[in-house]
Scaffold this motif. Structure first.
Motif, PDB file in Angstrom:
ATOM      1  N   GLU A  63       2.522  -1.571   4.471  1.00  0.00           N
ATOM      2  CA  GLU A  63       2.059  -0.183   4.353  1.00  0.00           C
ATOM      3  C   GLU A  63       3.282   0.703   4.167  1.00  0.00           C
ATOM      4  O   GLU A  63       4.160   0.757   5.027  1.00  0.00           O
ATOM      5  CB  GLU A  63       1.267   0.209   5.608  1.00  0.00           C
ATOM      6  N   ALA A 112      -4.412  -0.969   4.492  1.00  0.00           N
ATOM      7  CA  ALA A 112      -3.599  -2.142   4.806  1.00  0.00           C
ATOM      8  C   ALA A 112      -4.296  -3.048   5.807  1.00  0.00           C
ATOM      9  O   ALA A 112      -4.264  -4.287   5.677  1.00  0.00           O
ATOM     10  CB  ALA A 112      -2.240  -1.693   5.344  1.00  0.00           C
ATOM     11  N   LEU A 159       1.112  -7.771   9.106  1.00  0.00           N
ATOM     12  CA  LEU A 159       0.973  -6.391   8.667  1.00  0.00           C
ATOM     13  C   LEU A 159       2.264  -5.656   9.015  1.00  0.00           C
ATOM     14  O   LEU A 159       2.679  -5.628  10.176  1.00  0.00           O
ATOM     15  CB  LEU A 159      -0.214  -5.721   9.365  1.00  0.00           C
ATOM     16  N   VAL A 199       0.949  -7.787   4.138  1.00  0.00           N
ATOM     17  CA  VAL A 199       0.546  -6.469   3.666  1.00  0.00           C
ATOM     18  C   VAL A 199       1.575  -5.472   4.205  1.00  0.00           C
ATOM     19  O   VAL A 199       1.826  -5.415   5.415  1.00  0.00           O
ATOM     20  CB  VAL A 199      -0.865  -6.082   4.141  1.00  0.00           C
ATOM     21  N   VAL A 243       0.853  -1.180   0.000  1.00  0.00           N
ATOM     22  CA  VAL A 243       0.000   0.000   0.000  1.00  0.00           C
ATOM     23  C   VAL A 243       0.894   1.237   0.000  1.00  0.00           C
ATOM     24  O   VAL A 243       1.551   1.548   0.995  1.00  0.00           O
ATOM     25  CB  VAL A 243      -0.937   0.005   1.222  1.00  0.00           C
TER      26      VAL A 243
END
Length: 282
Positions: free
Chosen positions: A173, A184, A194, A171, A135
């Motif tokens: 960010e 995210a 994450l 994911v 992201v």
């Protein structure tokens, strides 16, 4: 070298940089003088140029440039960890230098920035076959995508104004905004990881803790503060670039002279189509 001077940029006020003459910095034991070929402009430096109530001006000569490459007095072409790189010379610790191979001659190598991308992927524990959403596709996100793809991961880039869906094992960010963090959080799969790579420095953030709890995710802060880890990342990034597995030249999209530092910051702030990374060359 008595009386010798160099040119260095100084942020004298928000959105105001001046080039001034300063004494040549003197290396201390364990340090070396580097004649700067160029210095990348990091997005994390934008608030200092834009101005915040907690900053004091003028900044130190050459600050906050920290993505330099150049040549030492004995002719080695190097990159490394720097703090005053918007200048003709800077002083670096010898144990924080990474030598550049001949295959990267004439290539801009903002090593600290490239090393950050490598270390983010390491902290994310990205492996072959992983589905990874990134992201924020500025310089850092794009470099991270390159490294993830090299590891055999399947990458989905998420840009501003995208409305992505799906669930991903990893994911990352990489934008440093509340919106990116929210996006995210929506994309992370149950049991996934994450990874916060964006630099959040403009206030508090809120998180969907219910979602984080329910999905049992791991949350990783991918920012390194150990110089040894930073140097390891730079060394690996240089190896990848020398092997043709990381296209550094494609990641550096804009070049400015030292006298154009304000224009370089403005370009990094505006981030018009095609902009990834600006470098400033004395």
């Amino acid at each position: 070298m008595s009386g010798a001077t160099i040119r260095a940029a100084v942020l004298t006020a928000p959105a105001t940089a001046e080039v001034r003459e300063w004494p040549v910095p003197r290396p201390q034991p364990g340090e070396t003088l580097v004649h700067v070929e160029g210095c990348g402009l990091c997005g994390s430096s934008l608030p200092l140029w834009q101005g915040r109530p907690w900053f004091a001006y003028p900044a130190e000569p050459g600050a906050p440039g920290h993505e330099i490459w150049g040549r030492t007095e004995d002719g080695r072409r190097v990159t490394g960890i720097s703090y005053h790189g918007f200048a003709e010379t800077d002083v670096l610790r010898e144990d924080e230098l990474v030598e550049l191979p001949d295959t990267l001659d004439d290539v801009p190598v903002p090593g600290e920035a490239l090393g950050c991308a490598v270390n983010v992927v390491r902290r994310a524990d990205v492996r072959a076959g992983h589905e990874v959403a990134i992201v924020g596709m500025g310089f850092l996100g794009t470099a991270i995508a390159h490294v993830c793809a090299r590891r055999g991961a399947r990458v989905m880039p998420v840009r501003r104004d995208d409305d992505p869906s799906g669930e991903f094992e990893r994911v990352i960010e990489a934008a440093g905004t509340q919106e990116a963090l929210d996006t995210a959080s929506r994309l992370i799969a149950t049991g996934g990881r994450l990874v916060i790579a964006g630099f959040h420095q403009d206030g508090l953030r809120t998180v969907d803790m219910q979602r984080w709890n329910w999905r049992g995710i791991d949350v990783v802060n991918a920012h390194e503060r150990d110089p040894r880890r930073s140097v390891e990342g730079i060394r690996e990034a240089v190896r990848l670039a020398a092997a043709g597995e990381l296209d550094v030249a494609a990641l550096v999209t804009h070049s400015f002279r030292l006298e154009e530092l304000d224009a370089a910051f403005a370009a990094a702030s505006e981030r018009r189509t095609g902009f990834l990374k600006a470098v400033v060359c004395p």
